[in-house]
Design a protein around this motif. Structure first.
Motif, PDB file in Angstrom:
ATOM      1  N   PRO A   1       0.827  -1.206   0.000  1.00  0.00           N
ATOM      2  CA  PRO A   1       0.000   0.000   0.000  1.00  0.00           C
ATOM      3  C   PRO A   1       0.864   1.260   0.000  1.00  0.00           C
ATOM      4  N   GLY A   2       0.510   2.202  -0.848  1.00  0.00           N
ATOM      5  CA  GLY A   2       1.206   3.489  -0.850  1.00  0.00           C
ATOM      6  C   GLY A   2       2.538   3.501  -1.575  1.00  0.00           C
ATOM      7  N   PHE A   3       2.948   2.387  -2.165  1.00  0.00           N
ATOM      8  CA  PHE A   3       4.205   2.369  -2.913  1.00  0.00           C
ATOM      9  C   PHE A   3       3.920   2.039  -4.374  1.00  0.00           C
ATOM     10  N   THR A   4       4.664   2.683  -5.252  1.00  0.00           N
ATOM     11  CA  THR A   4       4.648   2.193  -6.627  1.00  0.00           C
ATOM     12  C   THR A   4       5.624   1.019  -6.687  1.00  0.00           C
ATOM     13  N   ASP A   5       5.517   0.231  -7.730  1.00  0.00           N
ATOM     14  CA  ASP A   5       6.456  -0.884  -7.901  1.00  0.00           C
ATOM     15  C   ASP A   5       7.890  -0.354  -7.951  1.00  0.00           C
ATOM     16  N   ALA A   6       8.081   0.737  -8.675  1.00  0.00           N
ATOM     17  CA  ALA A   6       9.429   1.293  -8.833  1.00  0.00           C
ATOM     18  C   ALA A   6       9.983   1.746  -7.486  1.00  0.00           C
ATOM     19  N   GLU A   7       9.138   2.355  -6.649  1.00  0.00           N
ATOM     20  CA  GLU A   7       9.596   2.810  -5.333  1.00  0.00           C
ATOM     21  C   GLU A   7      10.022   1.625  -4.469  1.00  0.00           C
ATOM     22  N   ALA A   8       9.200   0.585  -4.476  1.00  0.00           N
ATOM     23  CA  ALA A   8       9.522  -0.597  -3.669  1.00  0.00           C
ATOM     24  C   ALA A   8      10.812  -1.251  -4.181  1.00  0.00           C
ATOM     25  N   GLU A   9      10.991  -1.278  -5.496  1.00  0.00           N
ATOM     26  CA  GLU A   9      12.206  -1.883  -6.057  1.00  0.00           C
ATOM     27  C   GLU A   9      13.440  -1.074  -5.659  1.00  0.00           C
ATOM     28  N   THR A  10      13.309   0.246  -5.621  1.00  0.00           N
ATOM     29  CA  THR A  10      14.450   1.090  -5.230  1.00  0.00           C
ATOM     30  C   THR A  10      14.826   0.838  -3.776  1.00  0.00           C
TER      31      THR A  10
ATOM     32  N   ALA B   1      10.558  -9.847  -8.295  1.00  0.00           N
ATOM     33  CA  ALA B   1       9.818 -11.036  -7.847  1.00  0.00           C
ATOM     34  C   ALA B   1       9.173 -10.763  -6.499  1.00  0.00           C
ATOM     35  N   ILE B   2       9.902 -10.104  -5.604  1.00  0.00           N
ATOM     36  CA  ILE B   2       9.345  -9.770  -4.284  1.00  0.00           C
ATOM     37  C   ILE B   2       8.157  -8.824  -4.436  1.00  0.00           C
ATOM     38  N   VAL B   3       8.309  -7.817  -5.281  1.00  0.00           N
ATOM     39  CA  VAL B   3       7.212  -6.868  -5.512  1.00  0.00           C
ATOM     40  C   VAL B   3       5.993  -7.606  -6.066  1.00  0.00           C
ATOM     41  N   ALA B   4       6.221  -8.517  -6.991  1.00  0.00           N
ATOM     42  CA  ALA B   4       5.099  -9.285  -7.566  1.00  0.00           C
ATOM     43  C   ALA B   4       4.399 -10.085  -6.477  1.00  0.00           C
ATOM     44  N   TYR B   5       5.180 -10.686  -5.582  1.00  0.00           N
ATOM     45  CA  TYR B   5       4.587 -11.478  -4.494  1.00  0.00           C
ATOM     46  C   TYR B   5       3.811 -10.579  -3.525  1.00  0.00           C
ATOM     47  N   LEU B   6       4.438  -9.473  -3.104  1.00  0.00           N
ATOM     48  CA  LEU B   6       3.767  -8.583  -2.135  1.00  0.00           C
ATOM     49  C   LEU B   6       2.478  -8.019  -2.722  1.00  0.00           C
ATOM     50  N   ARG B   7       2.508  -7.686  -4.009  1.00  0.00           N
ATOM     51  CA  ARG B   7       1.296  -7.174  -4.680  1.00  0.00           C
ATOM     52  C   ARG B   7       0.194  -8.228  -4.736  1.00  0.00           C
ATOM     53  N   SER B   8       0.599  -9.493  -4.770  1.00  0.00           N
ATOM     54  CA  SER B   8      -0.404 -10.564  -4.862  1.00  0.00           C
ATOM     55  C   SER B   8      -1.109 -10.796  -3.524  1.00  0.00           C
ATOM     56  N   MET B   9      -0.568 -10.198  -2.460  1.00  0.00           N
ATOM     57  CA  MET B   9      -1.188 -10.370  -1.136  1.00  0.00           C
ATOM     58  C   MET B   9      -2.298  -9.338  -0.964  1.00  0.00           C
ATOM     59  N   PRO B  10      -3.290  -9.632  -0.109  1.00  0.00           N
ATOM     60  CA  PRO B  10      -4.349  -8.656   0.101  1.00  0.00           C
ATOM     61  C   PRO B  10      -3.812  -7.400   0.791  1.00  0.00           C
ATOM     62  N   ASP B  11      -4.243  -6.260   0.299  1.00  0.00           N
ATOM     63  CA  ASP B  11      -3.830  -4.974   0.871  1.00  0.00           C
ATOM     64  C   ASP B  11      -4.766  -4.639   2.023  1.00  0.00           C
ATOM     65  N   THR B  12      -4.247  -4.676   3.241  1.00  0.00           N
ATOM     66  CA  THR B  12      -5.097  -4.494   4.413  1.00  0.00           C
ATOM     67  C   THR B  12      -4.827  -3.173   5.122  1.00  0.00           C
ATOM     68  N   TYR B  13      -4.073  -2.311   4.480  1.00  0.00           N
ATOM     69  CA  TYR B  13      -3.728  -1.015   5.067  1.00  0.00           C
ATOM     70  C   TYR B  13      -4.964  -0.151   5.254  1.00  0.00           C
ATOM     71  N   PRO B  14      -5.144   0.689   6.268  1.00  0.00           N
ATOM     72  CA  PRO B  14      -4.218   0.909   7.373  1.00  0.00           C
ATOM     73  C   PRO B  14      -4.457  -0.072   8.511  1.00  0.00           C
ATOM     74  N   ARG B  15      -3.376  -0.352   9.240  1.00  0.00           N
ATOM     75  CA  ARG B  15      -3.454  -1.288  10.359  1.00  0.00           C
ATOM     76  C   ARG B  15      -3.075  -0.604  11.663  1.00  0.00           C
TER      77      ARG B  15
END
Ligand code: HEC
Length: 167
Positions: free
Chosen positions: A114-123, A152-166
């Protein structure tokens, strides 16, 4: 006459060797189709069309190599990881032996990214630079991941349900 024969023979020899080498090298090369497909999948940084093997690899890297859950998954009262809230953000429970002014007290939710683009998370994963352009704060590691691993990590994290905010 003789010279012509010799020339013809040489030409034949060259062609034969050339042909042999070509067929040999093409035999050694791995099947080109899947390799190409993988390259295309790895290249796409925005809205990746993640394939299942990429997601599986990301899961393996998250759970068994990066150990992301140690910090990003909250714990129950016994200190065990609360698997019902995997990677949904947690308070940091480890403290540095020597006080550090930039120690982060919270690991954010990364399930669903949540709140990250793929590019941001990769950086973050490739350079340790956060979306604000500043170095990531400890105890988050400065990983120097290869782009394919970060993707690959970004693809996996994106595949998880986004439950933000916690919590
Ligand atoms: C030792 C604890 C720890 C581990 C292990 C860890 N993280 Fe973190 N992570 C943190 C903390 C703390 C922050 C917040 C850092 C900050 O505020 O600058 C963070 C931040 C992040 C951020 C967001 C960056 C930002 O600027 O908000 C991402 C994305 C992230 N981690 C992904 C991961 C992934 C993926 C893994 C596993 C490969 C991982 N983390 C492993 C502690 C950890």
């Amino acid at each position: 006459m003789k010279a012509t024969y010799r020339f013809a023979f040489c030409l034949f020899a060259v062609l034969a060797v050339g042909f042999g080498a070509t067929s040999l090298s093409s035999r050694e090369r791995p099947a080109p189709a899947p390799a190409k497909a993988q390259k295309t999948a790895q290249k796409s940084t925005t809205a990746p069309t993640a394939n299942q093997s990429q997601v599986d690899r990301g899961k393996y890297l998250v759970e068994n190599v990066g150990m992301c859950e140690e910090c990003h998954t909250p714990r129950d009262s016994n200190g065990n990881l609360d698997e019902s809230r995997r990677l949904q953000g947690a308070a940091i429970w480890i403290m540095p032996v020597h006080p550090m002014t930039n120690w982060a007290m919270r690991a954010p939710a990364i399930a669903g990214l949540p709140g990250f683009t793929d590019a941001e998370a990769e950086t973050v994963l490739e350079q340790g630079i956060g979306p604000n352009g500043l170095p990531i704060q400890p105890p988050m590691h400065v990983y120097h991941m290869a782009p394919a691993d970060a993707q690959a990590i970004v693809a996996y994290l994106r595949s998880m349900p986004d439950t933000y905010p916690r919590d």
